[in-house]
Design an enzyme around this catalytic site. Structure first.
Site, PDB file in Angstrom:
ATOM      1  N   SER A 139       0.853  -1.179   0.000  1.00  0.00           N
ATOM      2  CA  SER A 139       0.000   0.000   0.000  1.00  0.00           C
ATOM      3  C   SER A 139       0.894   1.235   0.000  1.00  0.00           C
ATOM      4  O   SER A 139       1.715   1.412   0.900  1.00  0.00           O
ATOM      5  CB  SER A 139      -0.891  -0.029   1.249  1.00  0.00           C
ATOM      6  OG  SER A 139      -1.643   1.151   1.355  1.00  0.00           O
ATOM      7  N   LYS A 165      -0.997  -0.854  -4.513  1.00  0.00           N
ATOM      8  CA  LYS A 165      -2.228  -0.126  -4.168  1.00  0.00           C
ATOM      9  C   LYS A 165      -1.812   1.297  -3.861  1.00  0.00           C
ATOM     10  O   LYS A 165      -0.926   1.524  -3.031  1.00  0.00           O
ATOM     11  CB  LYS A 165      -2.893  -0.780  -2.956  1.00  0.00           C
ATOM     12  CG  LYS A 165      -3.789   0.121  -2.126  1.00  0.00           C
ATOM     13  CD  LYS A 165      -4.628  -0.702  -1.177  1.00  0.00           C
ATOM     14  CE  LYS A 165      -4.819  -0.014   0.156  1.00  0.00           C
ATOM     15  NZ  LYS A 165      -5.626  -0.843   1.085  1.00  0.00           N
ATOM     16  N   LYS A 167      -2.883   5.039  -2.562  1.00  0.00           N
ATOM     17  CA  LYS A 167      -3.877   5.843  -1.850  1.00  0.00           C
ATOM     18  C   LYS A 167      -4.186   7.073  -2.692  1.00  0.00           C
ATOM     19  O   LYS A 167      -3.271   7.691  -3.257  1.00  0.00           O
ATOM     20  CB  LYS A 167      -3.324   6.274  -0.493  1.00  0.00           C
ATOM     21  CG  LYS A 167      -3.082   5.113   0.459  1.00  0.00           C
ATOM     22  CD  LYS A 167      -4.395   4.598   1.020  1.00  0.00           C
ATOM     23  CE  LYS A 167      -4.153   3.557   2.095  1.00  0.00           C
ATOM     24  NZ  LYS A 167      -5.429   3.066   2.660  1.00  0.00           N
ATOM     25  N   ASP A 193      -7.078   3.210  -3.377  1.00  0.00           N
ATOM     26  CA  ASP A 193      -7.868   3.230  -2.139  1.00  0.00           C
ATOM     27  C   ASP A 193      -8.108   4.687  -1.743  1.00  0.00           C
ATOM     28  O   ASP A 193      -7.168   5.441  -1.495  1.00  0.00           O
ATOM     29  CB  ASP A 193      -7.102   2.497  -1.019  1.00  0.00           C
ATOM     30  CG  ASP A 193      -7.912   2.381   0.269  1.00  0.00           C
ATOM     31  OD1 ASP A 193      -9.079   2.839   0.299  1.00  0.00           O
ATOM     32  OD2 ASP A 193      -7.376   1.814   1.250  1.00  0.00           O
ATOM     33  N   GLU A 218     -11.041   0.962  -3.978  1.00  0.00           N
ATOM     34  CA  GLU A 218     -11.420   0.600  -2.610  1.00  0.00           C
ATOM     35  C   GLU A 218     -12.062   1.791  -1.896  1.00  0.00           C
ATOM     36  O   GLU A 218     -11.518   2.896  -1.922  1.00  0.00           O
ATOM     37  CB  GLU A 218     -10.136   0.152  -1.896  1.00  0.00           C
ATOM     38  CG  GLU A 218     -10.317  -0.360  -0.483  1.00  0.00           C
ATOM     39  CD  GLU A 218      -8.973  -0.817   0.112  1.00  0.00           C
ATOM     40  OE1 GLU A 218      -8.007  -1.041  -0.656  1.00  0.00           O
ATOM     41  OE2 GLU A 218      -8.891  -0.923   1.334  1.00  0.00           O
ATOM     42  N   ASP A 243     -14.091  -1.589   2.095  1.00  0.00           N
ATOM     43  CA  ASP A 243     -13.217  -1.821   3.251  1.00  0.00           C
ATOM     44  C   ASP A 243     -13.987  -1.340   4.493  1.00  0.00           C
ATOM     45  O   ASP A 243     -14.676  -2.139   5.155  1.00  0.00           O
ATOM     46  CB  ASP A 243     -11.889  -1.054   3.041  1.00  0.00           C
ATOM     47  CG  ASP A 243     -10.967  -1.058   4.243  1.00  0.00           C
ATOM     48  OD1 ASP A 243     -11.326  -1.609   5.302  1.00  0.00           O
ATOM     49  OD2 ASP A 243      -9.853  -0.485   4.160  1.00  0.00           O
ATOM     50  N   LYS A 267     -10.620  -7.440   6.703  1.00  0.00           N
ATOM     51  CA  LYS A 267      -9.680  -7.097   7.774  1.00  0.00           C
ATOM     52  C   LYS A 267     -10.255  -7.681   9.054  1.00  0.00           C
ATOM     53  O   LYS A 267     -11.296  -7.231   9.535  1.00  0.00           O
ATOM     54  CB  LYS A 267      -9.574  -5.581   7.932  1.00  0.00           C
ATOM     55  CG  LYS A 267      -8.692  -4.899   6.911  1.00  0.00           C
ATOM     56  CD  LYS A 267      -8.575  -3.413   7.223  1.00  0.00           C
ATOM     57  CE  LYS A 267      -7.849  -2.707   6.100  1.00  0.00           C
ATOM     58  NZ  LYS A 267      -8.072  -1.248   6.139  1.00  0.00           N
ATOM     59  N   GLY A 295      -4.656  -4.693   5.458  1.00  0.00           N
ATOM     60  CA  GLY A 295      -3.621  -4.537   6.480  1.00  0.00           C
ATOM     61  C   GLY A 295      -3.885  -3.302   7.321  1.00  0.00           C
ATOM     62  O   GLY A 295      -4.556  -2.360   6.878  1.00  0.00           O
TER      63      GLY A 295
HETATM   64  O1  SMG Z   1      -0.752  -2.674   6.665  1.00  0.00           O
HETATM   65  O2  SMG Z   1       0.006  -2.458   4.652  1.00  0.00           O
HETATM   66  C1  SMG Z   1      -0.700  -2.083   5.592  1.00  0.00           C
HETATM   67  C2  SMG Z   1      -1.557  -0.860   5.412  1.00  0.00           C
HETATM   68  C3  SMG Z   1      -2.562  -1.064   4.358  1.00  0.00           C
HETATM   69  O3  SMG Z   1      -3.458   0.871   3.356  1.00  0.00           O
HETATM   70  C4  SMG Z   1      -3.536   0.089   4.259  1.00  0.00           C
HETATM   71  N1  SMG Z   1      -4.486   0.176   5.211  1.00  0.00           N
HETATM   72  O4  SMG Z   1      -7.601   1.587   4.288  1.00  0.00           O
HETATM   73  O5  SMG Z   1      -6.711  -0.227   3.709  1.00  0.00           O
HETATM   74  C5  SMG Z   1      -6.668   0.817   4.356  1.00  0.00           C
HETATM   75  C6  SMG Z   1      -5.494   1.192   5.227  1.00  0.00           C
HETATM   76  C7  SMG Z   1      -5.941   1.416   6.640  1.00  0.00           C
HETATM   77  C8  SMG Z   1      -4.892   1.897   7.539  1.00  0.00           C
HETATM   78  S1  SMG Z   1      -4.418   3.479   7.129  1.00  0.00           S
HETATM   79  C9  SMG Z   1      -3.889   4.251   8.492  1.00  0.00           C
HETATM   80 MG    MG Z   2      -8.655   0.586   2.710  1.00  0.00          MG
END
Ligand code: SMG
Ligand code: MG
Length: 373
Positions: A139, A165, A167, A193, A218, A243, A267, A295
């Site tokens: 991510s 992925k 953001k 995402d 996402e 999510d 999750k 994650g």
């Molecule tokens: O653990 O690799 C990881 C993070 C993956 O992007 C990630 N998580 O929305 O999916 C999501 C985010 C939530 C945590 S962001 C603070």
């Molecule tokens: Mg997410």
């Protein structure tokens, strides 16, 4: 078995680089590990869980200190009173405590690890894992510029990650996605995402993502907007993955029935534990809906458990299970998760198959709470 003690070890670990999402920038991860001490016929057993709540209630309503308080005041006393406690009955005993899935998941996780260690059984075998290694996705946080985005994605691809992925948020979306796709080609597995940063008013804008061959988008809209996601899904070709909105198997069933989710990010913490996560996997699989494991910047404990979950047959897309070094220079387990050739191994030892290193735990620990009957 009987639960005789819960110890909450709060740790604070620096991130190797700031991680920016549409709702915050993180420079450290504060979380707590739950150490469950159980008494069984064969003597005492210990297990470890991890709370995935963030420090602040920004990703979901829960926050770390609230989870610790709920655990100490409400969850632990209920479970201490149960004579014959098993991981499979934890959720049932806690059913009158409304919400608080991340607090509940951490406790269930520790009890599950203790129970499996007592039986000498791995979590993967318990769940029904069908693979011994799984593809590892990464991510990528929101960067300061398009150039920095392309450079950062390039570094992860260079390391061998199997899927990117990215953001996104309004103002940091189409141009960056276009630049990454242009630079690395059509074969790269690529998804985005938004962490709920858009509204249905943005539908025409989001539809322009259809040009970039994304695996999915996402959580474009709000957590409570399952119905709006169904509307959005009718207006774009890129598959919608939920999510934040999927807080339980019931929510997953609603989203599938309404046509709001073509894909689900599972999750365990967000849905109240690994057993509920498996139910969502089973439900989605029965409906032909792909799932992948999300994650929450887990330590090696959560990463190990997530890898076993992601080895179930319905996890057909790469998850956010990167190597520990994606976030941490040093992990608190003796064998940190390592990504090799775009894969991570599913642990095979008893329980989650990882050992917490007492010295590292002590070094990262900022607070210790022992809860007894
Ligand atoms: O653990 O690799 C990881 C993070 C993956 O992007 C990630 N998580 O929305 O999916 C999501 C985010 C939530 C945590 S962001 C603070
Ligand atoms: Mg997410």
């Amino acid at each position: 078995m009987r639960l005789i003690r819960l110890t909450l070890h709060t740790v604070q670990m620096p991130l190797v680089a700031p991680f920016t999402t549409s709702f915050m920038t993180q420079t450290y991860r504060r979380s707590y590990l739950v150490e469950a001490t159980m008494e069984g016929a064969g003597g005492p057993a210990t297990g470890w869980g991890e709370c995935v709540a963030l420090d602040q209630p920004l990703y979901s309503p829960e926050f770390l200190d609230g989870c610790a308080t709920v655990t100490e005041r409400w969850l632990a006393p209920i479970l201490f009173a149960v004579d014959d406690l098993s991981a499979e009955t934890v959720a049932h005993h806690l059913r009158h405590i409304v919400g608080n899935p991340m607090a509940k998941a951490a406790v269930e996780m520790a009890i599950l690890d203790a129970q499996l260690r007592d039986q000498g059984r791995s979590f993967g075998s318990y769940l029904g894992a069908v693979r011994d290694e799984i593809p590892s996705g990464v991510s990528v946080g929101i960067q300061d510029s398009t150039e920095a985005t392309v450079r950062t994605v390039g570094e992860y691809l260079e390391q061998g990650y199997a899927r990117i992925k990215l953001k996104i948020q309004p103002g940091a979306d189409l141009d960056r996605v276009a630049a990454v796709r242009r630079e690395f080609g059509d074969a790269m597995l690529f998804q985005v995402d938004a962490n709920a940063a858009y509204t249905l008013v943005d539908a025409a804008h989001l539809r322009r993502l259809d040009d970039f061959g994304l695996l999915l988008i996402e959580q474009p809209l709000g957590e409570a907007d399952i119905r709006q996601h169904a509307h959005l899904a009718k207006q774009m070709h890129t598959p919608i993955c939920l999510d934040e909105s999927i807080v339980s198997a019931e929510a997953a069933a609603d989203a599938i029935t309404l046509g709001a989710a073509a894909v689900i990010n599972v999750k365990p913490g967000r849905v109240g534990g690994y057993l509920e996560a498996r139910r969502i996997h089973d439900l989605a699989r029965a409906h032909g809906i792909a799932v992948w494991c999300g994650g929450m910047l887990e330590t090696g404990v959560g990463r190990a458990a997530n890898a076993a979950l992601a080895a179930l047959p319905g996890f057909t897309l790469p998850g956010d299970i990167s190597g520990s070094d994606r976030f941490y220079a040093e992990d608190i387990v003796t064998e940190p998760m390592r990504m090799h050739d775009g894969l991570v191994d599913v642990p095979v030892g008893p329980g989650f198959g990882v050992e917490v290193d007492p010295d590292r735990l002590a070094r990262f620990r900022t607070e210790l709470r022992t809860v007894t009957p």
